[in-house]
Design a protein around this motif. Sequence first.
Motif, short mmCIF file in Angstrom:
data_model
loop_
_atom_site.label_atom_id
_atom_site.label_comp_id
_atom_site.label_asym_id
_atom_site.label_seq_id
_atom_site.Cartn_x
_atom_site.Cartn_y
_atom_site.Cartn_z
N LYS A 12 0.97 -1.21 0.23
CA LYS A 12 -0.04 -0.03 0.27
C LYS A 12 0.80 1.33 -0.12
N GLN A 13 2.01 1.40 -0.72
CA GLN A 13 2.85 2.51 -0.74
C GLN A 13 2.50 3.04 -2.30
N THR A 14 2.03 3.93 -2.48
CA THR A 14 1.77 4.61 -3.98
C THR A 14 2.49 5.65 -4.32
N LYS A 15 3.21 6.35 -3.43
CA LYS A 15 4.38 7.18 -3.86
C LYS A 15 5.30 6.72 -4.83
N PRO A 16 6.27 5.52 -4.33
CA PRO A 16 7.00 5.10 -5.11
C PRO A 16 6.50 4.75 -6.47
N MET A 17 5.48 4.29 -6.64
CA MET A 17 4.78 3.61 -7.90
C MET A 17 4.48 4.92 -8.84
N LYS A 18 4.22 6.32 -8.23
CA LYS A 18 4.15 7.05 -9.25
C LYS A 18 5.48 7.54 -10.04
N LYS A 19 6.57 7.42 -9.04
CA LYS A 19 7.90 7.58 -9.57
C LYS A 19 8.36 6.35 -10.77
N ILE A 20 8.01 5.29 -10.29
CA ILE A 20 8.33 4.12 -11.23
C ILE A 20 7.39 4.43 -12.62
N ALA A 21 6.42 4.90 -12.37
CA ALA A 21 5.27 4.74 -13.67
C ALA A 21 5.93 5.98 -14.53
N ALA A 22 6.50 7.26 -14.00
CA ALA A 22 7.19 8.11 -14.82
C ALA A 22 8.46 7.66 -15.43
N THR A 23 9.19 6.85 -14.86
CA THR A 23 10.11 6.36 -15.70
C THR A 23 9.77 5.33 -16.62
N ALA A 24 8.69 4.41 -16.48
CA ALA A 24 8.37 3.58 -17.48
C ALA A 24 7.85 4.49 -18.69
N MET A 25 7.22 5.67 -18.13
CA MET A 25 6.80 6.31 -19.61
C MET A 25 7.97 6.90 -20.47
N ARG A 26 8.99 7.20 -19.63
CA ARG A 26 10.19 7.59 -20.33
C ARG A 26 10.72 6.60 -21.26
N TYR A 27 10.67 5.56 -20.80
CA TYR A 27 11.17 4.29 -21.67
C TYR A 27 10.36 4.12 -22.64
N GLY A 28 9.07 4.25 -22.47
CA GLY A 28 8.32 3.90 -23.60
C GLY A 28 8.27 4.97 -24.85
N MET A 29 8.58 6.37 -24.30
CA MET A 29 8.62 7.46 -25.41
C MET A 29 9.89 7.35 -26.38
N VAL A 30 10.97 6.63 -25.54
CA VAL A 30 12.40 6.52 -26.09
C VAL A 30 12.18 5.32 -27.40
N VAL A 31 11.56 4.38 -26.87
CA VAL A 31 11.38 3.29 -28.01
C VAL A 31 10.42 3.66 -29.12
N CYS A 32 9.19 4.61 -28.82
CA CYS A 32 8.38 5.02 -29.72
C CYS A 32 9.11 5.97 -30.71
N GLY A 33 10.04 6.89 -30.15
CA GLY A 33 10.76 7.93 -30.96
C GLY A 33 11.54 7.20 -32.09
N PHE A 34 12.39 6.24 -31.40
CA PHE A 34 13.29 5.23 -32.34
C PHE A 34 12.55 4.71 -33.47
N LEU A 35 11.47 3.99 -33.36
CA LEU A 35 10.75 3.22 -34.20
C LEU A 35 10.11 4.30 -35.24
N PHE A 36 9.45 5.48 -34.80
CA PHE A 36 8.90 6.30 -35.43
C PHE A 36 9.72 6.84 -36.55
N VAL A 37 10.80 7.16 -36.01
CA VAL A 37 12.08 7.67 -36.98
C VAL A 37 12.44 6.98 -38.05
N LEU A 38 12.61 5.70 -37.48
CA LEU A 38 13.11 4.49 -38.45
C LEU A 38 12.31 4.15 -39.49
N THR A 39 11.11 3.92 -39.18
CA THR A 39 10.11 3.73 -40.32
C THR A 39 9.49 4.73 -41.20
#
Length: 452
Positions: free
Chosen positions: A77-104
């Motif tokens: 029941k610790q939600t504060k760390p989850m918010k920070k992890i969610a932010a990190t996950a979103m950054r990873y997702g955007m990096v992957v998206c940006g790479f594939l968008f440019v490549l294709t």
Amino acid sequence: MRKDFYKQFFSIFIVLVLQNIVTLSVNLADNMMLGGYSEMALSGAAAVNQVQFIYQQILMAVGDGMVIVGSQYWGRKQTKPMKKIAATAMRYGMVVCGFLFVLTGLVPGQILRIFTSDAAIIGEGTRYLRLIRYTYPFFAVTQVLLATMRSVEIVRIAFYLSIQSFFVNCGINYILIYGNFGAPEMGIAGAAIGTLTARILECAEVLWYVFVKETRLRMKPGDYLHTDRELSRDYRRIVTPLLIGQGSWGLNTAMQTVVLGHMTAAAIAANSVAATLFLMVKSAAVGASSTASIVIGKAIGRGDLKRVQTDAVTMQKLFLTIGMISGALLFILRIPILNCYNLSDETRQMANTFLIILSVVYIGMSYQMPVNSGIIRGGGSASFVVKMDMISIWCIVIPLSFFMAFVVKASPAVVVCCLNADQIFKCVPAYIKVNHGNWIKKLTRDEHVRVE
């Protein structure tokens, strides 16, 4: 009877399976409509969908990393760390998206030549890819947000979004592929527009849900601007092997199109039809994997290790039962589904043979995938799963399949057997590890740390 366990498991499992089925129904509808329009359009979309599949697997790894780490914090029941992890996950997702968008955007034709040497298929696929690439950022945001919701056991929103996407996509496809209701006949480009519209709508709605309606995490847009150095390190330690493993699995699946696509034109179309139906039935195994990861992670977070072991034993029995039922369902459905396609006799017979093979393969997949990707990986031992996948894919499956296809010149059916053989032999190490190995690892921290 462990009513509390079954209630928790099936309340998550059923929704996730239905969500996967509806999501894949969008691809099935695309394939069926394009197959009714022309076999060349179907093959072009199938080649592009291999790129989409790899992208989806990588985003799945990004999301699974959020679920694995986040669900343990949710158990505490610790939600504060989850918010920070969610932010990190979103950054990873955007990096992957940006790479594939440019490549294709830069080399679409060269990418498609990896999967087929047929110039007509490449031409159709390029038309499709030029539009479908614009779905990538919307898809990335949606998948990471939905994974964040899964980590706190909110799964129904994904199901509702999938239903909406299905009807939006099918409606636009019907109008634009064939040129109905006075619209221009756009063929494969019409299918891409339908998918893009559906992705934009589902992204907008999940953003509204997460930032306005959801009450467990109470995420705000500003939360995605702040990460935590040590929590990011914890997430990276989990997600790195997941990215390697899911990326390898995506490449392995795409290799099936590479191998078959360089054999005959009929083989790539037959594989597209068979693979789409197989993925529909595979939803049960995918749903079981995601459910197991949530259940195991939450129990570890609570510190209830006895419950973790008991749940693992019970779930293995469920996985085998699900596998036998789903394998039989795939075998039964193959004929009525194939009758919906406008295929040549050779392609139809080949697809039928592929589906018979896959109905047997599925039983092994239904056990090993949830055990490895759900129980073991959800317990924090992602590296074991990656090592096993790397050995099976790159040391056994791919070399054997290429040898049989291009040296022995075996039939496409034999090659499909080789490409899916790992689903059977991975059951052995999975069983040994989960029942006799050490796979339970605590991933949570007791104190909150510095924000970047």
